[in-house]
Design an enzyme around this catalytic site. Structure first.
Site, PDB file in Angstrom:
ATOM      1  N   ASP A 269      20.466  17.068 -27.935  1.00  0.00           N
ATOM      2  CA  ASP A 269      20.273  18.501 -27.662  1.00  0.00           C
ATOM      3  C   ASP A 269      19.239  19.041 -28.650  1.00  0.00           C
ATOM      4  OD1 ASP A 269      21.618  21.004 -26.228  1.00  0.00           O
ATOM      5  OD2 ASP A 269      21.170  21.543 -28.327  1.00  0.00           O
TER       6      ASP A 269
ATOM      7  N   GLU B 273      18.556  22.011 -22.112  1.00  0.00           N
ATOM      8  CA  GLU B 273      17.895  21.305 -23.197  1.00  0.00           C
ATOM      9  C   GLU B 273      18.692  20.079 -23.625  1.00  0.00           C
ATOM     10  OE1 GLU B 273      20.423  24.477 -25.257  1.00  0.00           O
ATOM     11  OE2 GLU B 273      19.379  24.189 -23.369  1.00  0.00           O
TER      12      GLU B 273
END
Length: 722
Positions: free
Chosen positions: A591, A634
């Protein structure tokens, strides 16, 4: 004294190649040279002191030669050469010839005999062989069914067989060894043996002697007064004499006369028929043959009429025809399809009609045989059937089908080379080839103008030549460059546009011209190949479109890595593999830290650029076996193939540091980092979602402990050293 004599004998005869033996009056050997020992295969020392009788194969011959000792002064006995068989020490025998000389002492008393012994076994073998040859020659002459005679260089008769005398029955009294050829002729003329054809005896003899003295093997036909005809052939012997053979051709001449009569009535009609028409008599001899038949049997009417046409065929074909002719001779019409190798070198598939010719009494006098060449029809039927089988099968791929069609074409046209070409402007490229030794290599390129295919494209249809040297093809550059004598080809059209050609060729002329059916066959090949290439192009375009659609469906547009659906499909495959092989792998959740802040402060375009750079940086650092995909905004997920916990952590740390280097951007005034959570596949992970949840938990720990970290599920986060 005896020792001195022995020494003298040894000095005189010891090394002589001739065998020398000396005996005393009692026929005991007193001297033998080395040659005698070799002949009798015994040691010299074992000879002296022994009687000669031991070496005689026949005791009677030993007694016969004893007359020398009884009458040593008889001049006839001294001149006589004795021949007899001797026994060697090893038990074998050989033939010898002995000449002798008596030995007298100073008081004229017989002291013994000196013998010179010669091995004549080879001479006797040669004499026997010559005798056998002479007997064989006599037997051979009598076995010859024709008359045969040999005259010497003085033209006197040496030998002849009985058939020779039987032919010239009126001249038998003169046909004796030593008689001159001319005298035999004159004797026959005086006995009205010959039909001189109106010539005087001297004129006729002059002409006959002229041909006889030439003896060049040419054929002479001689008519006898009783109506018989002879065929004479004379040749020169090595010794300068003449050997001649006479055959009675009366029946042949009569058959020719009948054939000439029939030929006048039938030749005009028969010569315009493309089939072979022949008539044969009850003996199987040809009495009529048309022009096509002459071509097939490779001879003129004069050469073929009066001969057995069936005997000109191979034995297998003769066996095939035998029952057909036998049935027809019984008065039945017979029709059959047969395959025959004709003397002109061509194998033809034939439809044969055998019709008996009967006289007024209904008796069969001969056969009329009509043979139609159905080779093209049969070959066309077979080729079309094979073409259908090739084009309709699902067992062959596109390339295999084209290769099979080229092979089929070469077999059908009986030509070694088959080519499919692609033509681009003035370049001619081989795309598919068939050649016996692989001489033609796909991909080879030539100027189009140097190939016969330029003529094919100009013709806009099939063209062919069976003998280029005798056609306009001889003027084309291809003839000079490649010396191709035989060519048949057709243009390939794809969607109506010229693509190239299909052609078959050979460096030798073809035995037969191409037929209309063969022109249509090559057109069929070209049409199907064109359709197959077009179909393959459409199929390839469809497959490319399918691949593109699959790619679009599985690749994330922004990051160009696997999207969530595609990634999870691959991940579940890895879980199944792990359960079968127990080979470990590690799932990693990644992430980008503070990504929402990047979007909010620098805009979504900047955020998209970060995502793209991030995925590119990670992808470039992975192995081909690793799996990487975007599973959220993301968030990304990574599968490290065959890695345990420690190895995976090292890889992730390297990736984390790489992101620090690769993702710093001038337009974004903050350090871009990422956090990672790792989970190694365990036995309880039946579904990938379970393992992914563990990695997500570890990711949460990494973020909660300060971000920019790599945390393994179930362990405490380590401090960051960057």
């Amino acid at each position: 004294m005896a020792e001195s004599i022995t020494l003298d004998l040894e000095q005189s005869f010891g090394a002589l190649n001739e065998c020398v033996l000396v005996t005393n009056p009692d026929r005991i050997i007193v001297y033998a040279n080395e040659a005698v020992a070799r002949l009798l295969r015994v040691e010299r020392g074992d000879l002296v002191g022994t009687r000669t009788k031991r070496f005689f194969a026949d005791p009677a011959e030993f007694e016969e030669i004893g007359e020398l000792y009884r009458s040593p002064e008889d001049p006839q006995a001294r001149k006589k050469a004795y021949a007899f068989e001797v026994i060697r020490s090893d038990g074998t025998t050989t033939s010898v010839e002995v000449v002798n000389a008596p030995i007298f002492n100073s008081t004229d008393i017989l002291s013994g005999f000196l013998f010179v012994v010669r091995d004549i076994s080879e001479r006797k073998a040669l004499e026997k062989k010559l005798s056998d040859v002479a007997l064989t020659l006599e037997d051979a002459l009598e076995a010859i069914s024709e008359g045969f005679a040999i005259f010497d260089s003085d033209d006197r008769l040496i030998i002849c067989n009985d058939n020779y005398r039987d032919i010239y029955t009126h001249s038998t009294a003169a046909i004796v060894p030593g008689s001159r050829f001319e005298d035999i002729l004159r004797f026959g003329l005086n006995s009205s043996q010959y039909n001189t054809g109106g010539l005087s005896d001297d004129e006729w003899i002059g002409q006959r002697l002229e041909k006889h003295r030439k003896a060049d093997g040419s054929v002479i036909e001689q008519n006898l007064a009783d109506g018989r005809w002879l065929r004479i052939s004379e040749t020169r012997t090595r010794s300068g004499g003449t050997a001649g053979i006479r055959a009675d051709i009366t029946e042949l001449k009569e058959a020719r006369a009948r054939a000439e009569s029939a030929y006048k009535n039938l030749s005009l009609m028969a010569d315009n028929v493309s089939a072979s028409i022949t008539e044969i008599d009850l003996e199987g001899l040809c009495v009529f043959i048309n022009k096509t038949g002459c071509e097939w049997f490779d001879g003129s009417p004069e050469e073929l009429i009066g001969t057995s046409l069936r005997d000109r065929l191979p034995w297998k074909e003769r066996e095939v025809l035998r029952p057909i002719f036998r049935q027809a001779l019984l008065g039945q019409k017979v029709a059959s399809e047969v395959s025959l190798n004709f003397p002109d070198g061509v194998r033809r598939e034939c439809h044969l009609d055998c019709n008996p010719r009967v006289n007024d009494q209904g008796d069969v006098e001969g056969l009329v045989v009509l043979v139609n060449d159905i080779t093209d029809r049969k070959k066309t039927e077979q080729t079309l059937a094979e073409l259908y089988a090739i084009t309709s099968t699902r067992e062959l791929c596109h390339e295999e089908k084209i290769a099979e069609i080229l092979s089929l074409g070469c077999e059908h046209f009986e030509l070694p080379f088959g080519i499919i070409s692609d033509i681009d402007e003035d370049r001619y490229t081989l795309t598919h080839t068939h050649a016996p030794e692989g001489e033609l290599v796909p991909g080879t390129t030539f100027p189009l103008g140097d190939t016969y295919c330029a003529l094919t494209l100009q013709a806009n249809g099939p063209i062919a030549t069976a003998n280029a040297a005798q056609s306009e093809f001889a003027q084309h550059p291809c003839y000079e460059l490649f010396a191709l004598e035989t060519y048949i080809g057709a243009p390939l059209l794809i969607d109506g546009v010229p693509h190239g050609t299909i052609n078959f060729s050979a460096p030798e002329p073809r035995k037969r011209d191409f037929t209309a059916a063969e022109i249509q066959i090559v057109r069929q090949f070209a049409d199907w190949i064109g359709h197959e290439i077009a179909r393959q192009r459409d199929h390839q375009a469809l497959m490319d479109a399918k691949i593109n659609l699959e790619r679009v469906a599985s690749i994330d547009d922004l990051t160009q890595v696997l999207n969530r659906r595609a990634f999870l499909e691959r991940a579940n495959t890895e879980i199944q593999r792990f359960r079968r092989s127990k080979q470990p792998f590690t799932a990693v959740m990644l992430d980008i830290d503070n990504f929402k802040q990047i979007n909010d402060q620098f805009g979504h375009a900047a955020g998209d650029e970060v995502l793209a750079r991030f995925s590119r940086s990670i992808s470039n650092a992975l192995r081909a076996v690793d799996v990487f995909g975007r599973v959220g905004g993301e968030e990304f997920c990574l599968i490290l193939h065959e890695t345990q916990e420690n190895e995976a952590l090292l890889v992730c740390e390297r990736l984390r540091r790489k992101i620090l280097t690769d993702l710093q951007m001038e337009q974004i005034e903050q350090t871009i980092t990422c956090s990672m959570g790792l989970a190694v596949a365990a036995r309880e992970d039946i579904e990938f979602s379970t393992l992914m949840q563990k990695a997500d938990t570890a990711l949460y720990q990494a973020k909660a402990s300060g971000r920019n970290k790599c945390v393994i599920f179930g362990s405490e986060p380590a401090p960051t050293t960057d």
